[in-house]
Write a protein that holds these residues in place. Structure first.
Motif, PDB file in Angstrom:
ATOM      1  N   ALA B 181       1.159  -1.095   0.245  1.00 53.16           N
ATOM      2  CA  ALA B 181      -0.391  -0.003  -0.108  1.00 53.16           C
ATOM      3  C   ALA B 181       0.467   1.100  -0.104  1.00 53.16           C
ATOM      4  N   ARG B 182       1.961   1.240   0.936  1.00 57.85           N
ATOM      5  CA  ARG B 182       2.944   2.536   0.657  1.00 57.85           C
ATOM      6  C   ARG B 182       3.647   2.528  -0.651  1.00 57.85           C
ATOM      7  N   GLY B 183       4.072   1.350  -1.093  1.00 59.32           N
ATOM      8  CA  GLY B 183       4.393   1.595  -2.667  1.00 59.32           C
ATOM      9  C   GLY B 183       2.928   2.132  -3.552  1.00 59.32           C
ATOM     10  N   ALA B 184       1.944   1.559  -3.505  1.00 56.25           N
ATOM     11  CA  ALA B 184       1.483   2.134  -4.191  1.00 56.25           C
ATOM     12  C   ALA B 184       1.001   3.811  -4.114  1.00 56.25           C
ATOM     13  N   ALA B 185       0.843   4.090  -2.908  1.00 54.75           N
ATOM     14  CA  ALA B 185       0.920   5.768  -2.388  1.00 54.75           C
ATOM     15  C   ALA B 185       1.544   6.046  -3.162  1.00 54.75           C
ATOM     16  N   ARG B 186       3.107   5.597  -3.283  1.00 59.51           N
ATOM     17  CA  ARG B 186       4.555   6.814  -3.834  1.00 59.51           C
ATOM     18  C   ARG B 186       3.691   6.839  -5.178  1.00 59.51           C
ATOM     19  N   ASP B 187       2.751   5.961  -5.766  1.00 61.60           N
ATOM     20  CA  ASP B 187       3.404   6.101  -6.793  1.00 61.60           C
ATOM     21  C   ASP B 187       2.020   7.139  -7.286  1.00 61.60           C
ATOM     22  N   TYR B 188       1.129   7.372  -6.637  1.00 61.82           N
ATOM     23  CA  TYR B 188      -0.049   8.218  -6.876  1.00 61.82           C
ATOM     24  C   TYR B 188      -0.221   9.229  -6.356  1.00 61.82           C
ATOM     25  N   ARG B 189       1.085   9.422  -5.202  1.00 56.88           N
ATOM     26  CA  ARG B 189       0.668  10.732  -4.398  1.00 56.88           C
ATOM     27  C   ARG B 189       0.498  11.880  -5.012  1.00 56.88           C
ATOM     28  N   HIS B 190       1.409  12.242  -5.951  1.00 49.55           N
ATOM     29  CA  HIS B 190       1.654  13.403  -6.970  1.00 49.55           C
ATOM     30  C   HIS B 190      -0.025  13.428  -7.635  1.00 49.55           C
ATOM     31  N   ARG B 191      -1.011  12.023  -8.054  1.00 55.44           N
ATOM     32  CA  ARG B 191      -1.721  12.089  -8.856  1.00 55.44           C
ATOM     33  C   ARG B 191      -2.798  11.843  -8.509  1.00 55.44           C
ATOM     34  N   LEU B 192      -3.337  12.071  -7.018  1.00 50.37           N
ATOM     35  CA  LEU B 192      -4.601  11.506  -6.500  1.00 50.37           C
ATOM     36  C   LEU B 192      -5.200  12.056  -7.470  1.00 50.37           C
ATOM     37  N   ASP B 193      -5.692  12.381  -7.995  1.00 56.18           N
ATOM     38  CA  ASP B 193      -6.911  12.999  -8.753  1.00 56.18           C
ATOM     39  C   ASP B 193      -7.269  11.645  -9.937  1.00 56.18           C
ATOM     40  N   ASP B 194      -6.257  11.057 -10.231  1.00 57.46           N
ATOM     41  CA  ASP B 194      -5.709  10.017 -11.489  1.00 57.46           C
ATOM     42  C   ASP B 194      -7.298   9.109 -11.139  1.00 57.46           C
ATOM     43  N   LEU B 195      -6.982   9.037  -9.490  1.00 61.41           N
ATOM     44  CA  LEU B 195      -8.048   7.884  -8.593  1.00 61.41           C
ATOM     45  C   LEU B 195      -8.922   7.921  -9.462  1.00 61.41           C
ATOM     46  N   ARG B 196      -9.956   8.925  -9.986  1.00 59.80           N
ATOM     47  CA  ARG B 196     -11.156   9.123  -9.964  1.00 59.80           C
ATOM     48  C   ARG B 196     -11.192   8.433 -11.417  1.00 59.80           C
ATOM     49  N   SER B 197     -10.135   8.114 -13.166  1.00 56.24           N
ATOM     50  CA  SER B 197     -10.076   7.042 -13.205  1.00 56.24           C
ATOM     51  C   SER B 197      -9.724   5.950 -13.526  1.00 56.24           C
ATOM     52  N   GLU B 198      -8.956   5.837 -12.143  1.00 56.78           N
ATOM     53  CA  GLU B 198      -8.464   4.642 -12.748  1.00 56.78           C
ATOM     54  C   GLU B 198      -8.638   3.754 -11.391  1.00 56.78           C
ATOM     55  N   SER B 199      -9.739   4.140 -10.988  1.00 59.47           N
ATOM     56  CA  SER B 199     -10.145   2.895 -10.224  1.00 59.47           C
ATOM     57  C   SER B 199     -11.732   3.203 -10.283  1.00 59.47           C
ATOM     58  N   HIS B 200     -12.231   1.381 -10.051  1.00 57.37           N
ATOM     59  CA  HIS B 200     -13.273   0.965 -10.519  1.00 57.37           C
ATOM     60  C   HIS B 200     -14.083   2.028  -9.756  1.00 57.37           C
ATOM     61  N   TRP B 201     -14.450   2.029  -8.761  1.00 62.71           N
ATOM     62  CA  TRP B 201     -15.898   2.767  -8.014  1.00 62.71           C
ATOM     63  C   TRP B 201     -15.578   3.963  -8.239  1.00 62.71           C
ATOM     64  N   GLY B 202     -14.489   5.023  -8.763  1.00 58.95           N
ATOM     65  CA  GLY B 202     -14.742   6.203  -8.778  1.00 58.95           C
ATOM     66  C   GLY B 202     -14.500   6.397 -10.644  1.00 58.95           C
ATOM     67  N   ARG B 203     -14.340   5.294 -11.267  1.00 54.60           N
ATOM     68  CA  ARG B 203     -15.286   5.705 -13.646  1.00 54.60           C
ATOM     69  C   ARG B 203     -17.023   5.104 -12.340  1.00 54.60           C
ATOM     70  N   HIS B 204     -17.526   4.238 -12.129  1.00 56.33           N
ATOM     71  CA  HIS B 204     -18.837   4.621 -11.503  1.00 56.33           C
ATOM     72  C   HIS B 204     -19.246   4.886 -11.344  1.00 56.33           C
ATOM     73  N   LEU B 205     -18.776   6.202  -9.865  1.00 56.10           N
ATOM     74  CA  LEU B 205     -19.410   7.306  -9.838  1.00 56.10           C
ATOM     75  C   LEU B 205     -19.573   8.578 -11.059  1.00 56.10           C
ATOM     76  N   LEU B 206     -18.526   8.062 -11.731  1.00 56.00           N
ATOM     77  CA  LEU B 206     -17.909   9.246 -12.063  1.00 56.00           C
ATOM     78  C   LEU B 206     -19.023   9.345 -13.491  1.00 56.00           C
ATOM     79  N   ALA B 207     -19.010   7.832 -13.942  1.00 59.71           N
ATOM     80  CA  ALA B 207     -20.608   7.988 -15.146  1.00 59.71           C
ATOM     81  C   ALA B 207     -22.134   7.953 -14.609  1.00 59.71           C
ATOM     82  N   ARG B 208     -22.538   7.927 -12.744  1.00 63.53           N
ATOM     83  CA  ARG B 208     -22.934   8.888 -12.687  1.00 63.53           C
ATOM     84  C   ARG B 208     -23.168   9.681 -12.104  1.00 63.53           C
ATOM     85  N   GLY B 209     -22.045  11.033 -12.361  1.00 66.54           N
ATOM     86  CA  GLY B 209     -22.624  12.109 -12.548  1.00 66.54           C
ATOM     87  C   GLY B 209     -21.899  12.643 -11.459  1.00 66.54           C
ATOM     88  N   ARG B 210     -21.202  11.951 -10.164  1.00 65.45           N
ATOM     89  CA  ARG B 210     -20.755  12.334  -9.016  1.00 65.45           C
ATOM     90  C   ARG B 210     -19.664  12.867  -9.034  1.00 65.45           C
TER      91      ARG B 210
END
Lengths: 239, 239
Positions: B181-210
């Motif tokens: 988890a720490r390793g993954a966090a270090r990869d995403y730390r400076h691009r946390l907004d990418d979690l919207r499109s790179e996570s399943h639940w983020g994509r799901h919520l985006l598709a629902r206008g959230r």
């Protein structure tokens, strides 16, 4: 290409038939398998238990088969070989069938048997496996062997390295675990030796005097072999 | 301090009584809880199911309680509030009890109830929770709510960010999942907004206008609140 990482063998579903599967067991089964094949071993036959291994070995002429494996990282009484890659010299294994049972790797392999194509990967053949998986041109499941049902750091990092090696392959659609594994790999990429002390199984093996095994397992891309699992046997894929 | 990350609620064992637990649900329950408390909500009562939520709500005077939650990311028929943090204005929630049921977060919270102390975390309160966990001076379990029993990228990354925020705390002993988890966090730390499109639940919520909900959930360290779960209720911890 859609890429999914399965963190433990129990999560490997029955939906693999249209996918490519790569079974990852960094410490140590994958390295053992690759080393055995490089040493001229004809095939590795995975078995779930020591009993099953003995039974399978009896199907081959006595002089042509070796019993191999570990439990808890230690050799099994009465077996010819343990799970240390260093034992798998050409002198021992050339021309032989190796029946292998390990705590985690062989279980994952048998569960992945239903995939359209199944390969074995460790840090020793990341690039070769990534190229092979790309050539398969199917969706990809990277199946970490883990450790006794738990997630293992080194297998996840290896999965992530394979994904990063695929990245030239066109658009990748990563599952959440695939994105996580890739992230972890990017953290460990330039300090892979830390996997010895930062992974549970690495520490376990170090404590048992297996530092040389770990060094062999950490020889990134030392091999171009892609062991393929077909018809119950692991053998070297076509180059 | 030993730190372990539990990737899905099902892995949360009965061995928590001597540990600190932090339940992580980035999209969106943690942000909802923090926002509600900041808006003057007296407490959040987690419930496993909509039926249980209705039942628990009946224990409070009608004007003092709100029924809240989601299933599949959508509001529940007949409930007062969904799981969008934006709904939890002071006007709606000040002085009220909120009975909340969500697909993943409330389940994880109820499973973590046996810990010596249990807090709720999202990206909105990483630093505050890390400081609180450090002050607790016990071994730490970071429990990702995940998504429908599966691993979720955003919760794992949040767990890793909490671990990195602990790193000033003296020697940490990380489990394999914690190191991952720490390793993954270090990869995403400076691009946390990418979690919207790179996570399943983020994509799901985006598709629902959230998208606005996600923006609220990605406001890293916007809050210093540490919601604590005690006696069946989540309330603001002492600062």
């Amino acid at each position: 290409m859609r890429v999914h990482v399965v963190l433990t063998p129990a999560e490997l579903g029955a939906d693999l038939h249209s996918r490519t599967a790569v079974v990852i067991d960094v410490f140590r089964a994958a390295t053992t398998v690759v080393t055995a094949l490089a040493g001229g071993c004809r095939a590795i036959v995975p078995a779930l238990t020591p009993e099953e291994a003995r039974k399978r070995a009896r199907a081959f002429p006595r002089g042509e088969v070796l019993l191999a494996g570990e439990r808890g990282g230690d050799p099994i009484d009465g077996f010819d070989l343990g799970n240390s890659p260093l034992e798998y010299t050409a002198q021992r294994v050339a021309g032989k069938i190796v029946v292998l049972t390990t705590t985690n790797g062989t279980k994952a392999l048998l569960r992945a048997a239903s995939a359209a194509a199944t390969a074995v990967a460790g840090l020793v053949n990341v690039k070769a496996v990534a190229q092979w998986a790309q050539d398969q041109a199917r969706d990809l499941t990277l199946a970490c062997a883990g450790e006794a049902g738990e997630v293992s750091l080194e297998d996840t990092v290896c999965a992530g390295l394979i994904i990063d090696a695929l990245a030239g392959a066109g658009a990748l659609e990563l599952s959440d675990t695939a994105a996580m594994a890739r992230g972890a790999a990017r953290d460990y990429r330039h300090r892979l030796d830390d996997l010895r002390s930062e992974s549970h199984w690495g520490r376990h093996l170090l404590a048992r005097g297996r530092a040389e095994d770990l060094a062999a397992c950490l020889a990134v891309d030392a091999w171009t072999a892609v062991p393929l699992f077909r018809n119950g046997r692991v053998a070297a894929g076509q180059p």
